[in-house]
Design a protein around this motif. Structure first.
Motif, short mmCIF file in Angstrom:
data_model
loop_
_atom_site.label_atom_id
_atom_site.label_comp_id
_atom_site.label_asym_id
_atom_site.label_seq_id
_atom_site.Cartn_x
_atom_site.Cartn_y
_atom_site.Cartn_z
N ARG A 1 0.82 -1.18 -0.08
CA ARG A 1 0.13 -0.20 0.03
C ARG A 1 0.90 1.25 0.28
O ARG A 1 0.64 2.14 -0.78
N THR A 2 1.91 1.26 0.92
CA THR A 2 2.98 2.31 0.79
C THR A 2 3.65 2.65 -0.50
O THR A 2 3.59 3.64 -0.73
N ARG A 3 3.99 1.72 -0.98
CA ARG A 3 4.64 1.63 -2.30
C ARG A 3 3.83 2.21 -3.50
O ARG A 3 4.25 2.84 -4.25
N THR A 4 2.58 1.62 -3.37
CA THR A 4 1.69 2.18 -4.39
C THR A 4 1.08 3.47 -4.26
O THR A 4 1.09 4.33 -5.22
N MET A 5 1.35 3.84 -2.98
CA MET A 5 0.75 5.36 -2.73
C MET A 5 1.84 6.26 -2.94
O MET A 5 1.92 7.28 -3.93
N GLN A 6 2.97 5.96 -2.80
CA GLN A 6 4.44 6.43 -3.38
C GLN A 6 4.39 6.54 -5.05
O GLN A 6 4.53 7.54 -5.55
N ARG A 7 4.03 5.73 -5.67
CA ARG A 7 3.96 5.41 -7.13
C ARG A 7 2.98 6.49 -7.58
O ARG A 7 3.13 7.15 -8.64
N ALA A 8 1.83 6.38 -7.03
CA ALA A 8 0.68 7.27 -7.42
C ALA A 8 1.19 8.80 -7.58
O ALA A 8 0.83 9.56 -8.18
N VAL A 9 1.62 9.08 -6.35
CA VAL A 9 2.20 10.64 -6.07
C VAL A 9 2.95 11.00 -6.92
O VAL A 9 3.23 12.01 -7.58
N LEU B 1 3.46 9.67 -10.00
CA LEU B 1 3.06 9.88 -11.15
C LEU B 1 2.17 10.91 -11.30
O LEU B 1 1.99 11.69 -12.49
N LEU B 2 1.27 11.39 -10.36
CA LEU B 2 0.60 12.49 -10.20
C LEU B 2 1.33 13.75 -10.17
O LEU B 2 1.05 14.99 -10.73
N ALA B 3 2.67 13.76 -9.63
CA ALA B 3 3.56 14.55 -9.64
C ALA B 3 4.15 15.09 -11.13
O ALA B 3 4.39 16.37 -11.58
N ALA B 4 4.24 14.03 -11.99
CA ALA B 4 4.92 14.12 -13.20
C ALA B 4 3.79 14.96 -14.30
O ALA B 4 4.24 15.80 -15.05
N GLU C 1 -6.80 6.61 -15.92
CA GLU C 1 -5.53 6.46 -16.12
C GLU C 1 -4.52 5.94 -15.09
O GLU C 1 -3.53 5.20 -15.19
N LEU C 2 -4.65 6.60 -13.89
CA LEU C 2 -3.78 6.24 -12.70
C LEU C 2 -4.26 4.99 -12.31
O LEU C 2 -3.06 4.12 -11.81
N ARG C 3 -5.23 4.41 -12.04
CA ARG C 3 -5.59 3.05 -11.86
C ARG C 3 -4.84 2.11 -12.89
O ARG C 3 -4.17 0.97 -12.16
N PHE D 1 -6.17 15.21 -4.20
CA PHE D 1 -5.07 15.12 -5.23
C PHE D 1 -5.78 14.47 -6.32
O PHE D 1 -5.07 14.53 -7.46
N LEU D 2 -6.70 14.01 -6.29
CA LEU D 2 -7.49 13.46 -7.68
C LEU D 2 -8.84 13.70 -7.71
O LEU D 2 -9.66 13.52 -6.77
N ASN D 3 -9.10 14.64 -8.80
CA ASN D 3 -10.61 14.85 -9.19
C ASN D 3 -10.97 15.09 -10.42
O ASN D 3 -10.11 15.96 -11.16
N ASP D 4 -11.43 14.02 -11.00
CA ASP D 4 -11.76 13.77 -12.42
C ASP D 4 -12.52 14.92 -12.96
O ASP D 4 -12.27 15.36 -13.99
N GLU D 5 -13.37 15.64 -12.46
CA GLU D 5 -14.20 16.82 -12.84
C GLU D 5 -13.23 17.90 -13.11
O GLU D 5 -13.11 18.72 -14.17
N GLN D 6 -12.40 18.13 -12.21
CA GLN D 6 -11.25 19.47 -12.30
C GLN D 6 -10.27 19.02 -13.26
O GLN D 6 -9.80 19.80 -14.08
N PHE D 7 -9.81 17.90 -13.40
CA PHE D 7 -8.89 17.36 -14.42
C PHE D 7 -9.45 17.64 -15.64
O PHE D 7 -8.76 18.18 -16.55
#
Length: 184
Positions: free
Chosen positions: A26-34, A36-39, A46-48, A74-80
């Motif tokens: 879970r920690t590793r997945t969260m780090q990868r998600a953050v 990817l979102l930072a990039a 897409e993130l899933r 950090f994740l909001n499809d409408e705003q994105f």
């Protein structure tokens, strides 16, 4: 030595990976998600997809991470969808149809796409965008002088996603203006 042939993710076995240490995964997945979102900003879909590429996680962990990211805003499809569409229009004028296709490739649901398109085209009407596209094309190629050039002009505008009615209306205005200039 026999090696297993690589297959794309869609053809691999969809059996969930056996996770030995769930907290670490879970920690590793969260780090990868953050990371990817930072990039770059991404939709939930897409993130899933990107998170499920790794064999050290599974769908259950990914869903919990996505839920947390939504709670943290950090994740909001409408705003994105709105920001992505507005950005595309600032880069290059394009019509509703092309923008809708681009947003659909971002794995967004239809309601989110429609809402984003309504908001973006309220801010910048499509008639202004087609005028910008026409002005730029005329600046680069000049006013179409013959039937072939006119057809290419129309085709260009259709490829940019503008509707036939909108394009023909604006092109008639240009033809009328160029005839008026020539008469003077």
């Amino acid at each position: 030595m026999f090696r297993k042939k690589w297959k794309p993710k869609t053809e691999r076995d969809e059996t969930p990976a056996e996770i030995k240490d769930v907290d670490k995964a879970r920690t590793r997945t969260m780090q990868r998600a953050v990371t990817l979102l930072a990039a770059k900003p991404r939709s939930r879909g897409e993130l899933r997809q990107r998170l499920l590429e790794k064999n050290w996680t599974n769908a259950e962990i990914v869903e919990s991470v996505l839920q947390k990211l939504e709670e943290y805003k950090f994740l909001n499809d409408e705003q994105f969808a709105h920001d992505f569409a507005a950005s595309k229009l600032r880069q290059k004028p394009q019509g509703k149809r092309k923008l809708q296709q681009t947003l659909a490739r971002k794995q967004l649901d239809k309601e989110t796409v429609e809402t984003a398109l309504e908001q973006v085209f309220e801010e910048t009407p499509e008639i202004e965008l087609v005028a910008q596209a026409i002005e730029k094309r005329i600046r680069l190629k000049g006013i179409p002088a013959n039937r072939d050039e006119t057809k290419k002009f129309y085709d260009y505008l259709f490829r940019q996603g503008f509707s036939y009615g909108l394009v023909s209306e604006k092109m008639r205005e240009i033809a009328k203006d160029s005839v008026d200039e020539f008469a003077e």
